[in-house]
Design an enzyme around this catalytic site. Structure first.
Site, PDB file in Angstrom:
ATOM      1  N   THR A  48      33.942  21.151 -53.035  1.00 46.44           N
ATOM      2  CA  THR A  48      33.446  20.932 -54.329  1.00 46.44           C
ATOM      3  C   THR A  48      34.110  19.534 -54.666  1.00 46.44           C
ATOM      4  O   THR A  48      34.716  18.887 -54.029  1.00 46.44           O
ATOM      5  CB  THR A  48      34.576  21.763 -55.229  1.00 46.44           C
ATOM      6  OG1 THR A  48      34.443  23.323 -54.740  1.00 46.44           O
ATOM      7  CG2 THR A  48      33.968  21.807 -56.786  1.00 46.44           C
ATOM      8  N   GLY A  79      37.978  25.968 -54.168  1.00 45.50           N
ATOM      9  CA  GLY A  79      37.874  27.248 -54.750  1.00 45.50           C
ATOM     10  C   GLY A  79      38.940  28.000 -55.248  1.00 45.50           C
ATOM     11  O   GLY A  79      39.266  27.957 -56.419  1.00 45.50           O
TER      12      GLY A  79
END
Length: 527
Positions: free
Chosen positions: A341, A424
């Site tokens: 991410t 995550g």
């Protein structure tokens, strides 16, 4: 230890220096924080392609002085009309990679348009200009991209189209070599001219869908045409007198507020030394309790009721706090979650603030590059369950459980801290460590980001729930955690497994102070 940048009137933080510079350039050109944020986001899609891209999703928190409130944008895509459990009959899970892992429409480009249409000053083309330049002209391949490419070399080499871009000539491109993505640059040029409609109804959508359908994918042109992100009310809570904002479900953001509610029951600053056994143990145990409810309830709220009023109440936190034992780790379980991410944030001179995060889910997402577009597609929908009784079961036109959770803290009604991280399962964990260090212990943002961290949970392929701790955490503390029942695993100093975190603090004088993670390739740029 790294020190925060001296207070400035604007601030951009991101995990890649070129992306931060792109945002700073938009501010210098006369754009505002929203123009800069889109430039950063688009640039990250080029220079951090293993983490994020046009084929992924994003979530945004925003504040403008004229509105005087925090708003949220859900830039995540829904599953296609043909994405049914029957489509995977005979399988126990949706494939993690490949064309059949692509079951949700990418929401990223729509989110860019939403930011610029409502708040931006510059054109789509101006905001995308740095990304186009780096895609077509190349950039020095980062250490993080090199390491991720090496780790996933077999996967990338086996994926048609993808291998020619990310494993050219059957090798891992060297760190620092010029990395060019001409096809992606062409797609960005089409977007610069045609805007979001070129992605969801024009030539890009047509090429993506045609490629997927030739290779067993489920998405259709109607799925792309139907996509719209949503302006939604953020979730809010309080911690030590500050207002805390998170994105609502299908984001896991509520776990961040739940954990803070639990920790507020304990006198951290007065009775718990930062960096001690008690500090790490308490954070981990509070997070486990929050994850228990997250895993029980989190899905698309359009498909199932999520009892947020109860979960976010101080009364419920008081009940849960009794379950925490300070001498013993509780047994807990959580499913492994993808962790690649990119988080970034921007604050401009006028006080506009944007905290946002974006992802392909796994590193390199599905590993599917859609035909001639140069666009890697996410595998976010592979987290849907094929169990009809599971809260996050796969159904058409549904958003899946989402890890992305940008955060913002306000003081006296105005932004005070913007913060978030890659990783995550680690996102609520690292966010909690950052915020307690800044609000309870007075760390500046760079010191909070650079301090030793941990991540609890099970990664893919591992049978046990581990507490991974950086080597810089005192050995006696790690030994005490192990004696309390934590399955402690030592990580190297500044290890990327604990996330790439970044933060901006706006002090009482109005100066912006930025912190960017030494575990990433980023920069904090102010002016």
């Amino acid at each position: 230890m790294h020190k925060s940048m001296i207070g400035t009137e604007t601030m951009v933080v991101s995990p890649h220096a070129l992306a931060s510079a792109a945002g700073a350039a938009m501010l210098q050109r006369g754009g505002n924080a929203f123009d800069a944020a889109v430039a950063v986001s688009a640039c990250l899609a080029v220079v951090y392609p293993h983490m994020t891209g046009l084929g992924g999703d994003s979530f945004w928190l925003s504040y403008t002085p004229s509105e005087g409130r925090v708003r949220a944008y859900n830039g995540s895509g829904r599953s296609g009309r043909n994405a049914t459990r029957a489509a995977f009959e005979g399988e126990t899970a949706i494939p993690a990679r490949g064309p059949r892992s692509v079951v949700t429409v990418p929401g990223m480009v729509d989110a860019w348009a939403a930011m610029l249409d409502r708040y931006g000053r510059l054109s789509f083309g101006e905001a995308l200009e740095p990304a186009i330049r780096y895609a077509t002209g190349g950039f020095p391949l980062s250490g993080d991209q090199y390491e991720n490419t090496a780790a996933r070399f077999a996967l990338l080499s086996a994926a048609p189209v993808t291998k020619d871009i990310y494993a050219p000539g059957g090798r891992v491109p060297p760190k620092g070599s010029r990395f060019v993505q001409r096809e992606l640059g062409d797609s960005l040029r089409v977007l610069a001219q045609g805007g979001r409609d070129a992605f969801y109804g024009g030539s890009i959508a047509q090429e993506i869908v045609a490629y997927l359908q030739r290779n067993g994918g489920l998405l259709t042109l109607d799925d792309f045409a139907d996509h719209r992100g949503d302006w939604v009310e953020p979730l809010s809570g309080t911690y030590r007198g500050y207002d805390v904002y998170q994105a609502p479900p299908n984001s896991q953001g509520f776990t961040g507020i739940m954990t803070l509610n639990l920790l507020e029951r304990f006198d951290l600053a007065g009775a718990v030394e930062e960096g001690s056994f008690e500090y790490y143990h308490l954070l981990v145990e509070a997070l486990k309790l929050s994850f228990r409810d997250r895993d029980a309830y989190l899905t698309d709220p359009a498909f199932a009721a999520i009892p947020l009023d109860r979960l976010l109440s101080k009364t419920y936190a008081a009940e849960l706090a009794w379950e925490i034992r300070m001498d013993r780790a509780r047994e807990a379980n959580a499913e492994p979650i993808g962790n690649d991410t990119a988080y970034a944030a921007v604050v401009d001179r006028e006080g506009n603030a944007v905290s946002f995060i974006q992802s392909l889910y796994f590193e390199f997402g599905s590993a599917v590059t859609a035909g001639s577009t140069g666009i890697l597609l996410q595998n976010r929908g592979s987290y849907f369950s094929l169990d009809s009784n599971h809260v996050n079961t796969l159904e058409p036109r549904k958003r899946t459980f989402h890890t992305l959770m940008p955060a913002m803290v306000c003081k006296d009604g105005k932004p005070y801290v913007l913060y978030g991280t890659q990783g995550g399962e680690g996102q609520p964990q690292t966010q909690t460590a950052l915020l307690t260090r800044m609000l309870d212990y007075g760390f500046d943002p760079q010191s909070a980001v650079s301090a030793p961290r941990f991540v609890w949970g099970r990664t893919w392929g591992e049978a046990t729930q581990e507490l991974k701790t950086e080597r810089r955490i005192d050995e006696a503390v790690r030994e005490a955690l192990a004696r309390a029942g934590h399955r402690v695993v030592e990580l190297p100093a500044f290890d990327g497994k604990v996330g790439h975190a970044h933060a901006i603090v706006i002090d009482d004088e109005g100066f912006r102070h930025g912190g960017t993670d030494p575990r990433a390739d980023g920069a904090a740029i102010g002016r």
